[in-house]
Design an enzyme around this catalytic site. Structure first.
Site, PDB file in Angstrom:
ATOM      1  N   GLY A  23       0.836  -1.190   0.000  1.00  0.00           N
ATOM      2  CA  GLY A  23       0.000   0.000   0.000  1.00  0.00           C
ATOM      3  C   GLY A  23       0.865   1.232   0.000  1.00  0.00           C
ATOM      4  O   GLY A  23       2.063   1.172  -0.287  1.00  0.00           O
ATOM      5  N   ASP A 137      -8.702   5.134   7.336  1.00  0.00           N
ATOM      6  CA  ASP A 137      -8.616   4.616   5.965  1.00  0.00           C
ATOM      7  C   ASP A 137      -9.504   3.387   5.798  1.00  0.00           C
ATOM      8  O   ASP A 137      -9.088   2.366   5.263  1.00  0.00           O
ATOM      9  CB  ASP A 137      -7.163   4.287   5.609  1.00  0.00           C
TER      10      ASP A 137
END
Length: 656
Positions: A23, A137
């Site tokens: 990520g 997130d």
């Protein structure tokens, strides 16, 4: 952080097996544990972010919060590895894939299933918010499944990636950076740079919309800034859902964070609606609208603001025509990028209407002011001329230091490191030439070492330094945790056992006073010692200088004819660090960087029987086996220069 590959050691307890994904701030690996048991997952900070103080600080700061997050719907964090510039969160390995995988295979879910799934996400968030942590997130990629999804499945949802969570001391947290995923960003982050627990509720609402519709509400053409801006200025397109269900979804997507429900409240409502609409069929995948309906006025009310704001100037959100940062193509990947801080608009001072009747008096006032100013200039000039004609005297300063030499010797450290310093001052050049001699006793040692090289006495500026025989960089407190003004991290130093290595440094510094060089050298050594002995510092930076002792830990009881688990725990000025062990036996993979620094690796470790024959030690001295039954045994150990180590007493029993 150096490039990692399969087979590398991760601290003293784990070994990297295979990469699982990556990520914006981390790479995820499957790891095996030296103590056996099921495989785990480890998220490593990405190499390109390892030098980013903000990301590293966030990563390290959340250590205690992450370890305390325990809930059936949260992926449990088992350990944190902090070793040099390698930082990793070790967590449970969840094998059922992610909700993103589920979406790709199913396209849309029936509303009842989507509500039940999101209710479990909200359960996890309610627990985290109660512990003063917010995820920041939430999205399908970060929600994992313990097994393949099916209608009626319960307890399989696992919220992951709390590694970029923000620890909050208040209900909200201001930020000057943008951390998150554009498709799931709350409007208050874009309009005010403010984020809190309500942001997680908003992101969960976006995910619920995506599960039902097959797309996020504001997805469409444009950059990720364009997409993010729609969160502030447009309404989510209406879906073909019953009114009560749509109202609940729309509530979580309120532009005003104060109007969104709390996580526990939303979870209870979602579960009730999931039961009521269990027979509702799945919708077809929604297409992007041709245009988005704009809100009457972009939301600017923030969570915690008064219910009735006081009258004042309206805060207008950035318009599409305003200058905007280019953030790249819109997508669902997490981004970590700078955002300009919004300064509150300054109130415009009211302008008094001109009074024509007082023009003449105003002219007189201006004339007086001009004449007064001219007179003041003449007086200042006269005074200045008188001063120039007076005899000049030099300001009182101390005598400039002459050429000199000085030496200094530190007290030997528990690791076996001895440091001596020899300095010479060249008055004509205005510089100090410093030779630092690092010596080792029983074991080889290696850097990095901390050295503080200040400016002249009373000078706050840190001088530049030219180094020889070492690779040195400025100490970064956000990475090392060690605060030292004018500190340097000296690397590339390898000291053989019972040997020494010299490192040179040239420091431009103007000294003044008879004993200035001695005072400067003593101040440098004292500042270095103070920084490495600071008991408020956590972490494993500068292990050769900061390590104070080693604890040998074993189970209180073990079974005969089995390998004895042994953990070597480093003791720092702040105390023992059980979360960052120095070594574990039996070991797998490469030795930790700490062990290599203080003992040359595994060759510097030796265990021995302290149980009168009750323990057997392998020929390399690294693996201990319990033999005979004994009520009280002790294991002895040597680790580098630490030669008199022993465990607490433990018992050996027969296998039951």
């Amino acid at each position: 952080m150096a490039h990692v590959q399969s087979g590398d050691a991760l601290g003293a307890s784990y070994r990297l097996e295979e990469p699982l994904g990556s990520g914006a701030v981390g790479e995820v690996w499957r790891v095996s544990s030296a103590s056996g048991g099921p495989d785990l997952a480890a998220k490593l900070l990405r190499p390109e972010h390892a030098q980013d103080p903000t990301l590293v600080e966030r990563f390290v700061r959340e250590r205690s919060v992450l370890l305390a997050l325990r809930h059936p719907n949260i992926v449990a964090v088992r350990d944190l590895v902090v070793e040099g510039d390698r930082l990793a969160i070790v967590m449970d390995y969840v094998t059922g894939g992610s909700v993103r995988d589920l979406l790709e295979s199913r396209l849309t879910l029936p509303a009842g299933e989507a509500l039940a799934l999101c209710a479990e996400v909200l359960d996890a968030l309610a627990s985290a918010h109660a512990g003063s942590a917010t995820h920041r997130d939430i999205k399908p990629d970060n929600v994992l499944l313990a097994e393949s999804w099916r209608p009626g499945l319960q307890g399989a949802v696992k919220v992951s990636d709390f590694g970029i969570a923000s620890v909050i001391g208040e209900r909200t947290r201001h930020t000057t950076g943008m951390v998150g995923t554009p498709q799931y960003m709350p409007p208050e982050l874009l309009s005010q740079g403010e984020i809190g627990p309500a942001a997680d509720i908003y992101a969960t609402g976006i995910m619920l919309y995506e599960l039902v519709a097959g797309r996020t509400p504001f997805a469409g053409a444009g950059t990720d800034f364009t997409l993010a801006y729609r969160h502030v200025t447009t309404l989510p397109p209406r879906l073909d859902l019953p009114e009560e269900l749509w109202a609940a979804l729309e509530k979580t997507l309120s532009k005003n964070p104060r109007e969104r429900p709390g996580a526990a409240q939303a979870a209870a409502q979602f579960r009730r609606l999931a039961r009521e609409f269990a027979d509702l069929p799945a919708l077809s995948r929604s297409v992007e609208p041709e245009d988005f309906q704009a809100v009457d006025r972009p939301a600017t009310v923030l969570r915690g603001a008064p219910a009735e704001p006081e009258a004042g100037p309206t805060v207008v959100a950035r318009t599409p025509e305003s200058p905007q940062p280019e953030l790249g193509p819109a997508g669902s990947r997490t981004i970590v990028r700078p955002m300009p801080r919004r300064d509150p608009a300054r109130p415009v001072e009211p302008v008094e209407p001109e009074n024509t009747a007082s023009k003449w008096s105003a002219w007189l006032t201006r004339k007086v002011l001009v004449l007064g100013a001219v007179g003041l200039v003449l007086v200042v000039g006269l005074v200045f001329g008188i001063v120039l004609t007076l005899p000049q005297s030099s300001p009182a300063v101390g005598p400039r230091a002459a050429d000199a030499t000085a030496t200094q010797q530190d007290v030997p450290l528990p690791s076996g490191l001895s440091v001596s310093r020899a300095a010479s001052y060249d008055a004509a050049a205005g510089e100090v030439k410093l030779t630092i001699t690092y010596s080792a006793q029983k074991a080889p040692l290696r850097g990095p070492f901390l050295e503080v090289l200040p400016g002249a006495a009373g000078s706050p500026a840190c001088p530049p330094v030219t180094w020889e025989n070492a690779a040195a960089t400025r100490n970064k407190p956000s990475l090392s945790g060690v605060s030292a003004n004018c500190g340097w991290s000296v690397d590339g130093v390898r000291i053989p056992a019972q040997g020494s290595v010299e490192v040179g440094a040239t420091i431009p510094v103007a000294l003044a006073g008879e004993n200035a060089l001695d005072e400067w050298l003593d101040a440098a050594a004292a500042a270095t010692t103070e920084a490495t002995a600071d008991d408020s510092v956590e972490g494993s930076a500068y292990p050769v200088q900061r390590l104070r002792g080693i604890q040998v830990q074993t189970p209180a009881r073990t079974v005969s004819q089995t390998a004895l688990p042994v953990t070597l725990v480093p003791v720092w000025p702040s105390g023992p660090d059980v979360l960052g062990p120095l070594y574990k036996s039996p070991a797998t993979g490469k030795p930790s960087e700490m062990l290599t620094a203080i003992a040359g690796g595994e060759k510097g470790v030796r265990f021995s029987d302290g149980c009168s024959g009750g323990l057997a030690v392998s020929s390399d001295g690294l693996v201990v086996t319990a033999l005979a039954v004994a009520p009280s045994c002790v294991l002895r150990a040597v680790v580098g220069n630490f030669t008199d180590l022993a465990s607490e007493p433990f018992g050996i029993t027969t296998r039951e």
